[in-house]
Write a protein that holds these residues in place. Structure first.
Motif, PDB file in Angstrom:
ATOM      1  N   TRP A 247     -53.453  12.338  21.204  1.00 38.88           N
ATOM      2  CA  TRP A 247     -53.109  11.687  22.821  1.00 38.88           C
ATOM      3  C   TRP A 247     -51.994  12.010  23.238  1.00 38.88           C
ATOM      4  CZ3 TRP A 247     -50.684   7.906  23.243  1.00 38.88           C
ATOM      5  CH2 TRP A 247     -50.232   6.893  22.628  1.00 38.88           C
ATOM      6  N   ARG A 248     -51.001  11.960  22.537  1.00 38.08           N
ATOM      7  CA  ARG A 248     -49.494  11.281  23.056  1.00 38.08           C
ATOM      8  C   ARG A 248     -48.819  12.684  22.913  1.00 38.08           C
ATOM      9  NH1 ARG A 248     -46.108   6.640  22.134  1.00 38.08           N
ATOM     10  NH2 ARG A 248     -47.018   5.845  20.170  1.00 38.08           N
ATOM     11  N   LYS A 249     -49.338  13.638  22.747  1.00 41.53           N
ATOM     12  CA  LYS A 249     -48.792  15.596  22.398  1.00 41.53           C
ATOM     13  C   LYS A 249     -49.198  15.115  24.203  1.00 41.53           C
ATOM     14  CE  LYS A 249     -49.268  19.760  21.923  1.00 41.53           C
ATOM     15  NZ  LYS A 249     -50.942  20.835  20.930  1.00 41.53           N
ATOM     16  N   TRP A 250     -50.336  15.302  24.301  1.00 40.00           N
ATOM     17  CA  TRP A 250     -51.563  15.594  25.924  1.00 40.00           C
ATOM     18  C   TRP A 250     -50.501  14.965  26.721  1.00 40.00           C
ATOM     19  CZ3 TRP A 250     -53.368  20.224  26.971  1.00 40.00           C
ATOM     20  CH2 TRP A 250     -53.964  20.644  25.541  1.00 40.00           C
ATOM     21  N   PHE A 251     -49.656  13.435  27.111  1.00 37.21           N
ATOM     22  CA  PHE A 251     -49.715  12.869  27.916  1.00 37.21           C
ATOM     23  C   PHE A 251     -47.769  13.610  28.529  1.00 37.21           C
ATOM     24  CE2 PHE A 251     -51.437   7.850  27.753  1.00 37.21           C
ATOM     25  CZ  PHE A 251     -52.654   8.518  27.853  1.00 37.21           C
TER      26      PHE A 251
ATOM     27  N   GLY B 233     -44.206  16.381  36.040  1.00 39.43           N
ATOM     28  CA  GLY B 233     -42.711  16.070  37.043  1.00 39.43           C
ATOM     29  C   GLY B 233     -42.235  17.499  37.117  1.00 39.43           C
ATOM     30  N   TYR B 234     -42.625  18.319  36.947  1.00 40.57           N
ATOM     31  CA  TYR B 234     -42.301  20.019  37.419  1.00 40.57           C
ATOM     32  C   TYR B 234     -42.738  20.471  38.988  1.00 40.57           C
ATOM     33  CZ  TYR B 234     -40.173  21.169  33.265  1.00 40.57           C
ATOM     34  OH  TYR B 234     -39.471  20.746  31.857  1.00 40.57           O
ATOM     35  N   LEU B 235     -44.209  20.253  38.406  1.00 37.97           N
ATOM     36  CA  LEU B 235     -44.928  20.272  39.705  1.00 37.97           C
ATOM     37  C   LEU B 235     -44.723  19.461  40.838  1.00 37.97           C
ATOM     38  CD1 LEU B 235     -47.517  22.603  41.061  1.00 37.97           C
ATOM     39  CD2 LEU B 235     -48.854  20.437  40.605  1.00 37.97           C
ATOM     40  N   PHE B 236     -44.646  18.582  40.875  1.00 36.41           N
ATOM     41  CA  PHE B 236     -44.167  17.439  41.921  1.00 36.41           C
ATOM     42  C   PHE B 236     -43.045  17.113  42.375  1.00 36.41           C
ATOM     43  CE2 PHE B 236     -49.052  16.820  41.117  1.00 36.41           C
ATOM     44  CZ  PHE B 236     -49.695  17.721  41.828  1.00 36.41           C
TER      45      PHE B 236
ATOM     46  N   ILE C  26     -49.874   8.885  39.052  1.00 34.09           N
ATOM     47  CA  ILE C  26     -50.932   7.174  39.115  1.00 34.09           C
ATOM     48  C   ILE C  26     -50.866   8.075  37.111  1.00 34.09           C
ATOM     49  CG2 ILE C  26     -52.811   6.142  38.289  1.00 34.09           C
ATOM     50  CD1 ILE C  26     -52.924   6.007  41.300  1.00 34.09           C
ATOM     51  N   ALA C  27     -51.066   9.202  37.036  1.00 33.10           N
ATOM     52  CA  ALA C  27     -50.509   9.846  35.781  1.00 33.10           C
ATOM     53  C   ALA C  27     -49.424  10.461  35.646  1.00 33.10           C
ATOM     54  CB  ALA C  27     -51.291  11.636  36.168  1.00 33.10           C
ATOM     55  N   LEU C  28     -48.865   9.931  36.330  1.00 36.41           N
ATOM     56  CA  LEU C  28     -47.275  10.306  35.499  1.00 36.41           C
ATOM     57  C   LEU C  28     -46.426   8.919  34.732  1.00 36.41           C
ATOM     58  CD1 LEU C  28     -45.550  12.194  37.981  1.00 36.41           C
ATOM     59  CD2 LEU C  28     -45.262  12.591  36.533  1.00 36.41           C
ATOM     60  N   ALA C  29     -46.937   7.527  35.808  1.00 36.17           N
ATOM     61  CA  ALA C  29     -46.438   6.284  35.498  1.00 36.17           C
ATOM     62  C   ALA C  29     -47.210   6.078  34.558  1.00 36.17           C
ATOM     63  CB  ALA C  29     -47.477   5.143  36.282  1.00 36.17           C
TER      64      ALA C  29
ATOM     65  N   ARG D  54     -38.774  -2.152  24.287  1.00 35.58           N
ATOM     66  CA  ARG D  54     -38.036  -3.064  25.363  1.00 35.58           C
ATOM     67  C   ARG D  54     -38.822  -2.119  26.960  1.00 35.58           C
ATOM     68  NH1 ARG D  54     -32.325   0.224  26.785  1.00 35.58           N
ATOM     69  NH2 ARG D  54     -33.252   2.096  27.411  1.00 35.58           N
ATOM     70  N   GLY D  55     -39.567  -1.124  26.225  1.00 34.35           N
ATOM     71  CA  GLY D  55     -40.044  -0.459  27.618  1.00 34.35           C
ATOM     72  C   GLY D  55     -41.564  -1.696  27.778  1.00 34.35           C
ATOM     73  N   ALA D  56     -41.749  -2.462  27.369  1.00 34.94           N
ATOM     74  CA  ALA D  56     -42.953  -3.305  28.112  1.00 34.94           C
ATOM     75  C   ALA D  56     -41.873  -4.677  28.250  1.00 34.94           C
ATOM     76  CB  ALA D  56     -43.159  -4.294  26.741  1.00 34.94           C
ATOM     77  N   TRP D  57     -40.610  -5.042  28.295  1.00 32.52           N
ATOM     78  CA  TRP D  57     -39.995  -6.007  29.316  1.00 32.52           C
ATOM     79  C   TRP D  57     -39.943  -5.027  30.419  1.00 32.52           C
ATOM     80  CZ3 TRP D  57     -39.938 -10.858  27.609  1.00 32.52           C
ATOM     81  CH2 TRP D  57     -40.158 -10.872  26.173  1.00 32.52           C
ATOM     82  N   LEU D  58     -39.336  -3.859  30.383  1.00 36.66           N
ATOM     83  CA  LEU D  58     -38.950  -3.632  31.548  1.00 36.66           C
ATOM     84  C   LEU D  58     -40.509  -3.341  32.740  1.00 36.66           C
ATOM     85  CD1 LEU D  58     -36.210  -0.475  30.815  1.00 36.66           C
ATOM     86  CD2 LEU D  58     -35.789  -2.531  31.394  1.00 36.66           C
ATOM     87  N   THR D  59     -41.507  -2.846  31.251  1.00 36.53           N
ATOM     88  CA  THR D  59     -42.328  -3.018  32.576  1.00 36.53           C
ATOM     89  C   THR D  59     -42.996  -3.867  33.632  1.00 36.53           C
ATOM     90  OG1 THR D  59     -43.322  -1.083  30.999  1.00 36.53           O
ATOM     91  CG2 THR D  59     -45.162  -2.008  31.939  1.00 36.53           C
ATOM     92  N   VAL D  60     -42.726  -5.332  32.239  1.00 40.32           N
ATOM     93  CA  VAL D  60     -43.185  -6.614  33.404  1.00 40.32           C
ATOM     94  C   VAL D  60     -42.215  -6.811  34.606  1.00 40.32           C
ATOM     95  CG1 VAL D  60     -43.716  -9.493  32.197  1.00 40.32           C
ATOM     96  CG2 VAL D  60     -44.045  -7.318  30.816  1.00 40.32           C
ATOM     97  N   LEU D  61     -41.162  -6.570  34.049  1.00 43.59           N
ATOM     98  CA  LEU D  61     -39.820  -6.915  35.405  1.00 43.59           C
ATOM     99  C   LEU D  61     -40.392  -5.833  36.556  1.00 43.59           C
ATOM    100  CD1 LEU D  61     -38.299  -8.074  36.207  1.00 43.59           C
ATOM    101  CD2 LEU D  61     -36.677  -5.950  34.937  1.00 43.59           C
ATOM    102  N   GLY D  62     -40.956  -4.956  36.083  1.00 41.95           N
ATOM    103  CA  GLY D  62     -41.369  -4.107  37.483  1.00 41.95           C
ATOM    104  C   GLY D  62     -42.781  -3.964  38.095  1.00 41.95           C
ATOM    105  N   ILE D  63     -43.520  -4.879  36.753  1.00 42.82           N
ATOM    106  CA  ILE D  63     -44.614  -5.611  37.935  1.00 42.82           C
ATOM    107  C   ILE D  63     -44.494  -7.271  38.429  1.00 42.82           C
ATOM    108  CG2 ILE D  63     -47.140  -6.695  36.722  1.00 42.82           C
ATOM    109  CD1 ILE D  63     -47.119  -4.540  35.052  1.00 42.82           C
TER     110      ILE D  63
END
Lengths: 168, 184
Positions: free
Chosen positions: B6-10, B18-21, B144-147, B163-172
């Protein structure tokens, strides 16, 4: 477990996105059925529009006038007038007509469109517009203006009428 | 059954979306900033205004209006005119408009020039036609998919478990705090 949940989530987003398109397509089909009319559109002058609009609701008519204002933000509406500047008719776009170009202002145009009643813009029944104080009463003049049904034209197509300067 | 990577597909989804949009993201982002500041500028046109004094009054006719425009170098740009009020005259020019107060003769010439690029991007931002609505819905879904896929691109302490969790929480939290202060 987490992997499966995430995959389902992504798939759901994609399906939702496609589902939206299908719903819109379906809605459009219904709209098209309503829009189709057999009768030839009647040409009305702007002066008689106000009086006769009620009988033409949902029907195609032709109006001719000078564009005096185009909404600068989205170009989704414009106003036309003729000899009497107090008579201003609102023309709106449909889903299939591109936004009006603000540079249409000052041009004489001929519009083919469908008459529709403008939904009341006044808030009543205890509701108040933003910034309006509770208990605000509409004065008599205000009430008369807004309580009279208003009509606009949903534009199917329009063309600029070319006039020589002498004709204007 | 082979294990689904799944990580590869993500990563694939994130990369290709990202390229397309990329282009449409710039359209919405740049026009978004432009439209956010409507009170400060006109994002579609460069407007220049100049005050004039005219001899136009209630008795003036079209020839007088044309003569006045001639004096101000705008005769060739005349399109049309009308009287929006008892004391007002509005003259439409190619790329502009003239307002005249019929009581005082004072006027204002407003000339407008298209802002290249901004005008086109703002046009798209305002959702001009249903076919664009379809595309922008698709784009919204892709965002949404990109996010979501973006959360899981990096592993380890800089990923969503660190670190990603902290930044995500901050963004919310930022929009939530705004809502609590200004909305509720």
């Amino acid at each position: 477990m987490l992997k499966n949940v995430l995959l389902i989530l992504v798939a759901a987003v994609m399906v939702w996105s496609c589902g939206n398109q299908q719903a819109e397509q379906k809605e459009q089909t219904v709209e098209e059925e309503v829009v189709v009319v057999d009768e030839k559109p009647v040409a009305l002058s702007l002066a008689e529009f106000d009086e006769k609009a009620e009988t033409f609701v949902g029907k195609e008519i032709i109006l001719e006038g000078t564009v005096i204002h185009v909404c600068k933000h989205g170009g989704q509406k414009m106003f036309i007038t003729a000899d009497d500047p107090d008579v201003r008719i609102k023309i709106t776009t449909t889903d299939e007509t591109a936004a009006f170009d603000p540079e249409l202002e000052g041009s004489d145009i001929k519009v083919v469109g469908i008459v529709e009643e403008i939904e009341a813009e006044v808030v009543g029944e205890g509701k108040h517009a933003e910034g309006e104080e509770e208990g605000h009463e509409e004065d008599a003049e205000h009430e008369n203006y807004y309580h009279k049904p208003q009509y606009s034209l949903k534009c199917i197509k329009y063309a600029v009428v070319e006039n020589t300067p002498e004709e204007k | 059954m082979a294990k689904l990577k799944w990580r590869k597909w993500f990563r694939v989804i994130h990369r290709d979306f990202g390229y397309l949009f990329f282009g449409v993201t710039l359209v919405y982002a740049i026009s978004g900033i432009a439209i956010n500041h409507l009170n400060d500028w006109n994002p579609n046109y460069v407007i220049t205004a100049s005050d004039i004094q005219t001899n136009i009054d209630h008795q003036s006719e079209k020839d007088d209006i044309l003569a006045m425009l001639e004096e101000n170098g705008e005769r060739k740009n005349y399109k049309n005119h009308y009287f929006p009020s008892e004391n007002g005259l509005k003259i439409f020019l190619k790329n502009g408009v003239v307002y005249v107060n019929l009581n005082s003769g004072k006027g204002l010439i407003e000339k407008s020039k298209r802002r290249p690029m901004f005008r086109e991007m703002n046009y798209l931002h305002y959702n001009p036609i249903k076919y664009w609505t379809w595309f922008s819905d698709l784009y919204a879904g892709a965002l949404i998919a990109l996010a979501i896929t973006g959360l899981f691109l990096v592993r380890g302490k800089k990923g969503i478990t660190g670190r990603g969790a902290w930044l995500t929480v901050l963004g919310i939290l930022i929009p939530l705090i705004y809502l609590f202060i200004y909305f509720y």
